[in-house]
Design a protein around this motif. Structure first.
Motif, PDB file in Angstrom:
ATOM      1  N   PHE A 218       0.820  -1.201   0.000  1.00  0.00           N
ATOM      2  CA  PHE A 218       0.000   0.000   0.000  1.00  0.00           C
ATOM      3  C   PHE A 218       0.856   1.254   0.000  1.00  0.00           C
ATOM      4  N   ARG A 219       1.954   1.176   0.742  1.00  0.00           N
ATOM      5  CA  ARG A 219       2.830   2.342   0.797  1.00  0.00           C
ATOM      6  C   ARG A 219       3.326   2.703  -0.602  1.00  0.00           C
ATOM      7  N   ASN A 220       3.695   1.669  -1.366  1.00  0.00           N
ATOM      8  CA  ASN A 220       4.173   1.926  -2.729  1.00  0.00           C
ATOM      9  C   ASN A 220       3.041   2.348  -3.658  1.00  0.00           C
ATOM     10  N   SER A 221       1.880   1.711  -3.477  1.00  0.00           N
ATOM     11  CA  SER A 221       0.759   2.033  -4.363  1.00  0.00           C
ATOM     12  C   SER A 221       0.230   3.433  -4.110  1.00  0.00           C
ATOM     13  N   SER A 222       0.490   3.958  -2.906  1.00  0.00           N
ATOM     14  CA  SER A 222      -0.063   5.265  -2.591  1.00  0.00           C
ATOM     15  C   SER A 222       0.463   6.349  -3.537  1.00  0.00           C
ATOM     16  N   PHE A 223       1.667   6.151  -4.114  1.00  0.00           N
ATOM     17  CA  PHE A 223       2.178   7.153  -5.067  1.00  0.00           C
ATOM     18  C   PHE A 223       1.270   7.258  -6.277  1.00  0.00           C
ATOM     19  N   GLY A 224       0.975   6.081  -6.822  1.00  0.00           N
ATOM     20  CA  GLY A 224       0.105   6.048  -7.984  1.00  0.00           C
ATOM     21  C   GLY A 224      -1.226   6.687  -7.655  1.00  0.00           C
ATOM     22  N   LEU A 225      -1.746   6.365  -6.484  1.00  0.00           N
ATOM     23  CA  LEU A 225      -3.048   6.894  -6.086  1.00  0.00           C
ATOM     24  C   LEU A 225      -2.999   8.418  -5.999  1.00  0.00           C
ATOM     25  N   ILE A 226      -1.905   8.911  -5.420  1.00  0.00           N
ATOM     26  CA  ILE A 226      -1.776  10.364  -5.302  1.00  0.00           C
ATOM     27  C   ILE A 226      -1.765  11.015  -6.678  1.00  0.00           C
ATOM     28  N   THR A 227      -1.026  10.395  -7.623  1.00  0.00           N
ATOM     29  CA  THR A 227      -0.993  10.940  -8.977  1.00  0.00           C
ATOM     30  C   THR A 227      -2.392  10.985  -9.570  1.00  0.00           C
ATOM     31  N   VAL A 228      -3.112   9.868  -9.425  1.00  0.00           N
ATOM     32  CA  VAL A 228      -4.453   9.801 -10.002  1.00  0.00           C
ATOM     33  C   VAL A 228      -5.350  10.858  -9.355  1.00  0.00           C
ATOM     34  N   VAL A 229      -5.264  10.970  -8.039  1.00  0.00           N
ATOM     35  CA  VAL A 229      -6.080  11.957  -7.333  1.00  0.00           C
ATOM     36  C   VAL A 229      -5.749  13.363  -7.822  1.00  0.00           C
ATOM     37  N   GLY A 230      -4.454  13.647  -7.943  1.00  0.00           N
ATOM     38  CA  GLY A 230      -4.031  14.977  -8.372  1.00  0.00           C
ATOM     39  C   GLY A 230      -4.491  15.287  -9.787  1.00  0.00           C
ATOM     40  N   LEU A 231      -4.283  14.303 -10.700  1.00  0.00           N
ATOM     41  CA  LEU A 231      -4.673  14.520 -12.095  1.00  0.00           C
ATOM     42  C   LEU A 231      -6.177  14.663 -12.225  1.00  0.00           C
ATOM     43  N   ASN A 232      -6.882  13.967 -11.344  1.00  0.00           N
ATOM     44  CA  ASN A 232      -8.321  13.912 -11.450  1.00  0.00           C
ATOM     45  C   ASN A 232      -8.979  15.183 -10.929  1.00  0.00           C
ATOM     46  N   LEU A 233      -8.215  15.962 -10.178  1.00  0.00           N
ATOM     47  CA  LEU A 233      -8.834  17.101  -9.509  1.00  0.00           C
ATOM     48  C   LEU A 233      -9.436  18.094 -10.484  1.00  0.00           C
ATOM     49  N   SER A 234      -8.785  18.277 -11.650  1.00  0.00           N
ATOM     50  CA  SER A 234      -9.335  19.268 -12.571  1.00  0.00           C
ATOM     51  C   SER A 234     -10.609  18.745 -13.238  1.00  0.00           C
ATOM     52  N   THR A 235     -10.688  17.409 -13.453  1.00  0.00           N
ATOM     53  CA  THR A 235     -11.937  16.824 -13.951  1.00  0.00           C
ATOM     54  C   THR A 235     -13.038  17.055 -12.921  1.00  0.00           C
ATOM     55  N   LEU A 236     -12.651  16.865 -11.683  1.00  0.00           N
ATOM     56  CA  LEU A 236     -13.572  17.024 -10.565  1.00  0.00           C
ATOM     57  C   LEU A 236     -14.137  18.440 -10.521  1.00  0.00           C
ATOM     58  N   ILE A 237     -13.248  19.412 -10.725  1.00  0.00           N
ATOM     59  CA  ILE A 237     -13.690  20.802 -10.719  1.00  0.00           C
ATOM     60  C   ILE A 237     -14.682  21.037 -11.849  1.00  0.00           C
ATOM     61  N   GLY A 238     -14.381  20.421 -13.011  1.00  0.00           N
ATOM     62  CA  GLY A 238     -15.306  20.535 -14.130  1.00  0.00           C
ATOM     63  C   GLY A 238     -16.670  19.960 -13.770  1.00  0.00           C
ATOM     64  N   ALA A 239     -16.644  18.833 -13.034  1.00  0.00           N
ATOM     65  CA  ALA A 239     -17.899  18.178 -12.678  1.00  0.00           C
ATOM     66  C   ALA A 239     -18.761  19.077 -11.802  1.00  0.00           C
ATOM     67  N   THR A 240     -18.125  19.885 -10.949  1.00  0.00           N
ATOM     68  CA  THR A 240     -18.927  20.727 -10.056  1.00  0.00           C
ATOM     69  C   THR A 240     -19.794  21.703 -10.851  1.00  0.00           C
ATOM     70  N   VAL A 241     -19.314  22.132 -12.033  1.00  0.00           N
ATOM     71  CA  VAL A 241     -20.089  23.096 -12.823  1.00  0.00           C
ATOM     72  C   VAL A 241     -21.469  22.520 -13.146  1.00  0.00           C
ATOM     73  N   ILE A 242     -21.468  21.265 -13.632  1.00  0.00           N
ATOM     74  CA  ILE A 242     -22.734  20.629 -14.000  1.00  0.00           C
ATOM     75  C   ILE A 242     -23.574  20.311 -12.782  1.00  0.00           C
ATOM     76  N   ILE A 243     -22.925  19.751 -11.766  1.00  0.00           N
ATOM     77  CA  ILE A 243     -23.672  19.319 -10.583  1.00  0.00           C
ATOM     78  C   ILE A 243     -24.307  20.528  -9.890  1.00  0.00           C
ATOM     79  N   GLU A 244     -23.577  21.633  -9.832  1.00  0.00           N
ATOM     80  CA  GLU A 244     -24.147  22.832  -9.221  1.00  0.00           C
ATOM     81  C   GLU A 244     -25.350  23.306 -10.020  1.00  0.00           C
TER      82      GLU A 244
END
Lengths: 337, 291
Positions: free
Chosen positions: A253-279
């Motif tokens: 898990f310690r090693n996999s957490s790097f990948g997860l962090i990358t995915v979370v970070g990259l995904n954040l801008s998609t997430l921000i886009g999603a708020t526009v529609i959801i709002e």
């Protein structure tokens, strides 16, 4: 490397500057500046392409050309675009984002209120999705290809294929129309009632959080299984007699957490886009709603500010991702690449 | 001496069977989504040519709001009297055309840019990648909204607006893949043979980065279909009365509690299509062991 060893003999300040992680932070911060500038220029340019300016929009369709001209002068729209951009930039650096052309309110003030709503929405979606995804992925990866693993993979691949607006509408249909458990619209401000506020945000944050949960679960499970199968350090740990859960949690898990962090970070801008529609669907008074209204009324000062805020958040998220790497992984290669 | 008698050896059998079983399922992982997609595309593009499908627009107001299963209107009609099934089929044409064009655009422009950038390196690489960083820093939907608004809603403009965010993503993947190829021995060999840059790009780099780009493109198809719907939802996609899955869902939202099927039918087909693209992308990823 030499800088680090030499740093031992110098003062705290010099040592701090010589430290690779501080240099990394500095580099990334420096890089964030041109990116943010670029984003603001691009927005300004794109918004300038929109036919019909605010003066026309304010005065309505039957305004005479003279009236429009006078309004343009009053709003400063007669100046050439590069000059107007520099004006805006000068103000923005000092925290003055101008006034809304439509409501006359200060843009910075409006942004503050809206940002709090969007921020709360994102934070709720984020916490829920991660808190659920990590244990589910760990359980799934503990015994790959067993029932729980298959079930969780089925759910996450399915969930990833549901558009967030469809999910939002289905949630409304089930939880607001069929069983009136949660409100479909009607935002309660945090200052009014904490419980009511959370209650009104359950469906919107679920609509954003569920696809994220699916993405994180699938990614983390895949990465954990990869680590557990055939990584030397896992074999070593197992050979030492480390228990399976401990290997999974403390090693893989310690090693996999790097990948997860990358995915979370990259995904954040998609997430921000999603708020526009959801709002928009849940009529939440957030940043996305403000931006959409401003786009429709050609309120450039507001659109410009919203887009730049979105972009700055995305840039900061990437920065944070890089920094977390440095914290988690002592082997990180500073300065290379 | 029965104790020494070894039991029948199912272990060896299982070992032999396991890889065969795995290959068989793996083949299915590609075949099922491809079949699904062929079905959807066939229905959308061929059915209106062969079968007497009513027109998706200009419906008779007297036939408005018919329920599912009405004679002549299998899935019923919308508040304007248009046949829902017909709108789903014609809307599918739009959604699929947008998805394919946007991804081809991203692949052609972004893929080339990324491969060039990664292969040439140096200042050109830095400039291209920094410019793309700016585009990537933009939350894609926000950028697309701005572009769609400035160009005005239409099919071509929707494609252009979506292409705007598809290009940098393809470029990134393509550059990363090219960079990892640069250290390969065959690249050194090509250089030593004096192969020209163009030939290296076309004959050595392109075939090797194709799997990554294809996988990404499959996942991208789903993303584009969803975002096209999102644009329609915000009033900036394909303009009514022309149908697209996205604008059907958004038009149905107004009467969600009274007639949920107006939302659910296009949502269902949207979901199935996106799921098929995602499954296909996943299977290709495993098959080509792309990360």
């Amino acid at each position: 490397m030499t800088a680090v060893t030499a740093g031992r003999h110098r003062g705290v300040g010099a040592r701090l500057f010589a430290s690779p992680s501080v240099r990394l932070v500095g580099n990334r911060l420096l890089m964030a500046i041109p990116i943010t500038l670029g984003v603001s220029i691009l927005t300004f340019w794109v918004l300038n392409l929109i036919p019909g300016n605010a003066a026309q929009q304010l005065l309505g369709a039957d305004a005479t050309p003279e009236q429009i001209r006078a309004m343009e002068l009053q709003l400063g729209l007669d100046k050439p675009a590069p000059l107007r951009y520099l004006d805006w930039l000068g103000g923005a650096v000092t925290g003055d984002l101008g006034r809304s052309l439509v409501s006359g309110q200060s843009v910075a003030g409006q942004l503050g209120e809206r940002l709090a709503v969007t921020g709360e929405l994102v934070a709720m979606a984020f916490v829920v999705s991660l808190v659920l995804a990590v244990p589910v992925a760990l359980l799934a990866a503990y015994r790959p290809n067993r029932l729980f693993d298959r079930l969780s993979m089925f759910v996450s691949v399915t969930g990833l294929s549901v558009a967030n607006y469809v999910l939002a509408l289905v949630l409304v249909l089930v939880f607001a129309v069929r069983f009136a458990v949660f409100p479909a619209i009607g935002f309660v401000p945090l200052s009014e009632s904490v419980g009511g506020n959370l209650h009104s945000l359950v469906l919107p944050s679920a609509a954003i959080g569920i696809p994220m949960f699916c993405l994180y679960t699938r990614f983390l499970r895949g990465d954990l299984v990869d680590q557990m199968q055939g990584q030397d350090y896992v074999v070593t740990a197992q050979a030492k007699g480390v228990g399976p859960w401990r290997v999974l949690l403390r090693h893989a898990f310690r090693n996999s957490s790097f990948g997860l962090i990358t995915v979370v970070g990259l995904n954040l801008s998609t997430l921000i886009g999603a708020t526009v529609i959801i709002e928009q669907i849940f009529a939440l008074p957030g940043l996305g709603q403000l931006m959409l209204q401003a786009i429709n009324t050609r309120d450039m000062a507001v659109v410009q500010a919203c887009v730049v805020v979105f972009a700055v958040v995305a840039v900061l998220a990437n920065l944070l991702t890089d920094l977390l790497y440095a914290v988690l992984d002592p082997r990180i290669r500073y300065g290379s690449r | 001496m029965a104790v020494v008698e070894a039991p029948p050896v199912p272990v060896a059998d299982a070992d032999e069977d396991a890889p065969r079983a795995r290959t068989w399922t793996r083949g299915l992982g590609v075949a099922v989504p491809v079949a699904l997609l062929a079905l959807v595309a066939g229905a959308c593009f061929l059915a209106p040519l062969v079968l007497p499908v009513p027109s998706p627009t200009g419906g008779n107001i007297l036939e408005a709001g018919l329920p599912t299963g009405s004679p002549g209107h299998l899935l019923g009609t919308d508040p304007n009297g248009n046949d829902i099934l017909s709108r789903i089929l014609y809307g599918g044409q739009t959604s699929l055309i947008v998805a394919v064009t946007v991804n081809l655009l991203g692949l052609a422009v972004g893929g080339t840019l990324g491969a060039l950038s990664g292969y040439v390196g140096g200042a050109a690489d830095t400039v291209i990648m920094r410019l793309l960083d700016v585009l990537i820093a933009f939350p894609s939907l926000v950028l697309t909204l701005a572009v769609a608004q400035s160009l005005g809603p239409s099919l071509t403009n929707t494609i252009l607006a979506l292409g705007f965010f598809s290009v940098p993503a393809f470029a990134r993947i393509s550059r990363a893949a090219t960079l990892s190829l640069r250290e390969q021995p065959f690249m050194a060999a090509a250089r030593l043979c004096g192969t020209k840059g163009r030939r290296v790009l076309l004959r050595h780099i392109a075939p090797n980065i194709a799997p990554q780009l294809t996988t990404f493109g499959m996942l991208g198809m789903g993303v584009v279909i969803v975002i096209e719907g999102a644009l329609s939802f915000l009033g900036l996609g394909i303009p009514a009365p022309a149908p697209s899955w996205g604008n059907m869902i958004s038009q149905g939202q107004a009467s969600l509690s009274a007639t949920p099927m107006l939302v659910l039918w296009p949502s269902l087909i949207l979901f199935v299509t996106v799921l098929a693209f995602n499954l296909l992308g996943e299977s290709l990823r495993t098959r080509w062991s792309v990360r």
